[in-house]
Write a protein that holds these residues in place. Structure first.
Motif, PDB file in Angstrom:
ATOM      1  N   CYS A 546      43.953  57.734  -5.036  1.00 62.23           N
ATOM      2  CA  CYS A 546      42.534  57.533  -4.695  1.00 62.23           C
ATOM      3  C   CYS A 546      41.775  56.950  -5.878  1.00 62.23           C
ATOM      4  CB  CYS A 546      41.908  58.870  -4.290  1.00 62.23           C
ATOM      5  SG  CYS A 546      42.700  59.647  -2.870  1.00 62.23           S
ATOM      6  N   ARG A 547      40.786  56.125  -5.555  1.00 59.03           N
ATOM      7  CA  ARG A 547      39.994  55.484  -6.606  1.00 59.03           C
ATOM      8  C   ARG A 547      38.509  55.805  -6.492  1.00 59.03           C
ATOM      9  NH1 ARG A 547      44.332  51.527  -5.815  1.00 59.03           N
ATOM     10  NH2 ARG A 547      45.295  51.124  -7.845  1.00 59.03           N
ATOM     11  N   THR A 549      35.577  59.191  -5.153  1.00 59.93           N
ATOM     12  CA  THR A 549      35.467  60.600  -4.746  1.00 59.93           C
ATOM     13  C   THR A 549      35.505  60.731  -3.230  1.00 59.93           C
ATOM     14  OG1 THR A 549      33.046  60.391  -4.891  1.00 59.93           O
ATOM     15  CG2 THR A 549      34.179  61.284  -6.817  1.00 59.93           C
ATOM     16  N   ILE A 552      39.038  60.864  -2.280  1.00 61.73           N
ATOM     17  CA  ILE A 552      39.589  62.198  -2.592  1.00 61.73           C
ATOM     18  C   ILE A 552      39.206  63.187  -1.493  1.00 61.73           C
ATOM     19  CG2 ILE A 552      39.509  64.142  -4.216  1.00 61.73           C
ATOM     20  CD1 ILE A 552      39.064  62.109  -6.457  1.00 61.73           C
ATOM     21  N   VAL A 565      44.745  60.298  -8.990  1.00 63.59           N
ATOM     22  CA  VAL A 565      43.387  59.776  -9.158  1.00 63.59           C
ATOM     23  C   VAL A 565      43.404  58.687 -10.234  1.00 63.59           C
ATOM     24  CG1 VAL A 565      41.041  60.303  -9.886  1.00 63.59           C
ATOM     25  CG2 VAL A 565      42.276  61.875  -8.384  1.00 63.59           C
ATOM     26  N   ALA A 576      37.074  64.901 -11.055  1.00 67.45           N
ATOM     27  CA  ALA A 576      38.021  64.864  -9.940  1.00 67.45           C
ATOM     28  C   ALA A 576      38.867  66.132  -9.893  1.00 67.45           C
ATOM     29  CB  ALA A 576      38.921  63.635 -10.068  1.00 67.45           C
ATOM     30  N   ILE A 588      46.477  67.727  -8.265  1.00 66.57           N
ATOM     31  CA  ILE A 588      45.885  66.470  -8.707  1.00 66.57           C
ATOM     32  C   ILE A 588      46.593  65.979  -9.963  1.00 66.57           C
ATOM     33  CG2 ILE A 588      44.048  67.777  -9.890  1.00 66.57           C
ATOM     34  CD1 ILE A 588      42.302  65.235  -9.571  1.00 66.57           C
ATOM     35  N   LEU A 590      46.369  62.819 -12.752  1.00 67.52           N
ATOM     36  CA  LEU A 590      45.526  61.734 -13.251  1.00 67.52           C
ATOM     37  C   LEU A 590      46.409  60.592 -13.751  1.00 67.52           C
ATOM     38  CD1 LEU A 590      42.743  63.674 -15.196  1.00 67.52           C
ATOM     39  CD2 LEU A 590      42.707  62.824 -12.842  1.00 67.52           C
TER      40      LEU A 590
END
Length: 819
Positions: A546-547, A549, A552, A565, A576, A588, A590
């Motif tokens: 995902c890029r 919010t 997300i 993310v 995030a 999640i 990163l």
């Protein structure tokens, strides 16, 4: 001053090799019929290698083979054969992109040094340290590094470094360009670059085409010319200065090698090159090949100068602006000399495929006349530019520089001669790192007259005739006045020469300390890789990148188990993490930036401090940093995993899972899954292919007057930009935390047609990557793939639901274009 650097010249064929040798190259690099990143060059064959290497070594020149492409699973046996043949021919080094080939070469061809290609995308001391760990002996750094960034490599315990000093600049980071796959059914990582960067594009800003005047070649940089930076690069201790151009002519190789040979030698001899000579050298470089000569990234980014955007092909030297146009002549204020027979081209600022040019018929002052009715000068107007594209007299001079055979070069030998009365005369001969010794068969006796002197020793030991050696220096260390017959001196000379030849024959291209027996074979390496498990889970893990919010939120609502993310501002990673943790139930990870340059370790620290559940690793420096951080790590596509040996090497780092390279088609993916445990891998099923990833910022270059992030006003934060190609497709443009730009393919791609083939082969982790989708669009994408995995819909229904069309064959990668 540091030792003199190697001057490394390109050679696409025999004439280029001879041009390089004749004009002062210390080494050449060249490709073979496979596994090299310039498949359009003439290249050499395996059968050529022994003759070529003998030719080079007899003249004191080293030869490096470019083995700088990704290698697929089914090609590994052929790669092993190539490596063994390369070693047997005495090649000095191979230039390698694929980490699996690094490991294979160490096992099957240990005499050959390994240089990390610029295709390995080495941009930081951390990345170079990673390469060193796996046996690389020299690092060819990315062209995007500035002198200030290169300074940060100095003093660290890393590898000898090689940098490009001249030639074409790829706008995308080498090893990270997927444009040819997306647009041309070819792969830059496989030696088949389609040069889409040299094509015209229109800039669409917030939905409207921006008028950029005559600027159409928005991704085509000028050519690199770092001739003025040679003294500073020498001070930094750079080991090798590389000239790009394996697709260029032998005249180009001669011209550029000459100029840089002179510049390097002048530095070491303390000579100043006069302004007149510099002007002549620049003219010679421009006429060899030039899209405009520029210092590249040597002085950092300057987005107003790197890409002038007016043309993307060879121009040459600027003649001047048109002052008057006649029926068969033009008048120009000449900035360079022009004579009859020179080739010129008229630059009207329009389509370069439709421009006019030809040979000058006659020159009368500032008037250039052309053969009657050969050109339509009605299309030329006052103010247009004129370029000189060919100088036959210079071309003839350059051809003459390599038309005569360069004789074999004698190798300088240093002798240390010792002895005393009653003992043999001993000679220790040294050639580079190689040392041999020999002793006379009879002992020295006291001299009554005519004792051995330095002059007499030099005379007898220097009679090297047809041998490839010459006497460079003699250190005479005799005790007392001693004598030995001439016959004994001659035999002693023959003894050390014979020993030297024997040792050099054994050494090939390596120093004695590096000689090793083969440590294995392809078969033994593949046997060390675990076999695919026969136990297969019936559940599938759909992951999302995902890029935003909103995306997300969509992933959380859809119950996605693992969310990657990738924010343009990595400082928002903490936000995030909090968003996902507040919802609960999902992990999640990163994503690191795709590039980490010198001094950018702070990016990794920001990610670590956000305390994610894991990290999506996109570069070798990231592996080096996070190796001991006790966080789950997933290697992304940019690590270029194309075969099981590369996968096994990265699993040792350790990376928990690996994203398969986008260069593989469905059949090649299946080959990889049969050769290594499928549970190692993750497969991207849906995405907008990231085509160009580049230091060049299109936002700053064409939406500001700023040279970099300090004065550009950051238009990337306020405008939505896409590049429109020649067929009318819009490709979104995004900037990342390092102000690097990525151009994404305008159409989403999917591997949906092959999903069940991959499942049957054992893959259970699949990824969907979002780009600009809204929350509702993201939910629709997730739901379609979840329904596919639960067998509620077929591939055709997924395509209809997402309003896309499967169109196999548009890309040579794993994915089918949708849309």
């Amino acid at each position: 001053m540091n030792r003199k650097p190697e001057l490394l010249a390109p050679s696409g064929n025999w004439d280029c090799a001879k041009a390089a040798v004749a004009n002062g190259a210390d080494a050449i690099f060249f490709g073979l019929s496979q596994f090299n990143a310039r498949m359009r060059a003439d290249n050499f064959t395996l059968d050529d290698l022994p003759e070529l290497m003998d030719y080079l070594h007899e003249r004191g020149v080293r030869g490096y083979v470019t083995f700088n492409t990704l290698v697929f699973t089914q090609e590994l046996p052929e790669a092993e054969r190539f490596l063994k043949t390369i070693e047997a021919a005495g090649v000095d080094a191979i230039i390698v992109q694929d980490l699996g080939i690094v490991r294979l070469a160490q096992a099957v061809a240990p005499h050959v040094r390994i240089h990390a290609s610029t295709q390995m995308t080495l941009t930081s001391p951390e990345g170079v340290q990673f390469a060193k760990k796996w046996g690389v002996k020299r690092a060819v750094l990315a062209r995007e590094l500035s002198i200030r960034e290169l300074e940060k490599f100095k003093g660290t315990e890393i590898l000898p470094l090689e940098v490009f000093v001249h030639g074409a600049l790829c706008v995308a980071y080498s090893g990270q360009c997927l444009t040819s796959e997306a647009l041309g059914q070819r792969s830059a990582n496989r030696g088949e670059c389609a040069q889409a960067c040299r094509l015209p594009y229109e800039m669409v800003v917030d939905g409207v085409i921006k008028d950029l005047g005559d600027k159409r070649y928005l991704l085509s940089p000028q050519d690199l010319a770092a001739i003025e930076e040679i003294p500073r690069l020498i001070d930094l201790g750079i080991e090798s200065f590389k000239i790009e151009g394996r697709l260029k002519t032998p005249e180009y190789v001669a011209a550029i090698t000459q100029v840089y040979r002179k510049a390097i030698d002048a530095c070491f001899e303390g000579k100043e090159i006069s302004p007149e000579e510099k002007h002549e050298d620049r003219y010679q470089m421009e006429m060899a090949f030039s899209r405009g000569l520029y210092s590249g990234w040597m002085h950092g980014v300057n987005h107003q100068e790197l890409v002038h955007a007016r043309f993307g092909k060879k121009r040459g030297a600027f003649v001047g602006f048109i002052k008057r146009v006649g029926s068969d002549e033009v008048e120009v204020d000449l900035e360079v000399p022009v004579q009859a027979g020179d080739g010129v081209v008229f630059d009207t600022g329009g389509d370069t495929d439709r421009e006019q040019g030809g040979r000058v018929w006659a020159v009368k002052g500032s008037r250039l006349q052309f053969e009657p009715r050969k050109l339509n000068l009605n299309r030329i107007k006052v103010g247009d530019r004129l370029w000189k594209t060919d100088d036959p007299h210079l071309q003839k001079k350059l051809r003459q520089s390599f038309s005569k055979e360069v004789p074999p070069r004698k190798k300088g030998v240093t002798l240390v001669v010792t002895g005393r009365v009653g003992e043999p005369l001993k000679v220790e001969a040294a050639l580079g790192e190689v040392r041999v010794s020999a002793s006379s068969s009879m002992s020295l006796f006291e001299a009554k007259n005519q004792p051995l002197t330095l002059q007499r020793i030099e005379e007898q030991m220097g009679r090297l005739g047809e041998t490839p050696y010459e006497l460079e220096k003699v250190s005479l260390q005799l005790e007392g006045s001693v004598m030995l017959p001439v016959k004994e001196l001659n035999q002693l000379r023959r003894d050390w020469v014979e020993k030297l030849q024997i040792v050099l024959g054994e050494v090939i291209a390596s120093t004695p300390s590096e000689i090793q027996e083969p440590r294995g074979s392809l078969e033994s390496i593949l046997k060390s890789i675990p076999s695919p498990s026969l136990e297969r889970s019936e559940s599938y893990d759909l992951r999302a990148l995902c890029r935003t919010t909103d995306q997300i939120d969509a992933a959380l609502e859809a119950g996605i188990s693992t969310i990657y993310v990738d924010f343009e501002d990595i400082r928002r990673g903490k936000e995030a993490v909090a968003q996902v943790r507040a919802h609960g139930g999902s992990k999640i990870y990163l994503a690191t930036p795709r590039i980490q340059k010198s001094g950018e370790v702070g990016f990794f620290k920001v990610i670590e401090q956000a305390e994610p559940d894991g990290v999506l690793i996109r570069n070798l420096g990231g592996i080096d940093y996070f190796r001991d951080k006790k966080l789950p790590l997933v290697g992304d596509f940019s690590l270029n995993v194309a075969n099981p040996i590369t996968a096994a090497l990265l699993k040792q780092e350790p990376l928990d899972h690996l994203t398969i390279s986008y260069d593989l088609n469905s059949g090649q993916v299946l080959d990889l899954l049969r050769a290594a445990p499928p549970e190692w891998f993750e497969l991207t099923m849906h995405q907008h292919l990231p085509m160009f990833h580049m230091e060049h910022c299109v936002f700053a270059a064409f939406l500001s007057k700023g040279k970099d992030y300090t004065d550009c006003g950051r238009p990337c934060e306020t405008h939505q930009v896409a590049l429109k190609d020649r067929v009318g497709m819009l490709h979104p443009l995004k900037a990342d935390v390092g102000c690097r730009n990525t151009v994404y393919h305008g159409k989403a791609q999917s591997g949906v047609d092959f999903f069940w083939d991959f499942v049957e082969a054992g893959v259970r982790r699949f990824r969907v990557e979002l780009l600009t989708e809204s929350k509702s669009d993201s939910l629709q994408v997730f739901k379609a793939y979840q329904d596919l995995m639960s067998k509620k819909i077929e591939a055709e229904e997924l395509a209809r639901r997402l309003k896309v069309v499967n169109q196999l064959g548009v890309t040579s990668g794993t994915l089918t274009v949708l849309g």
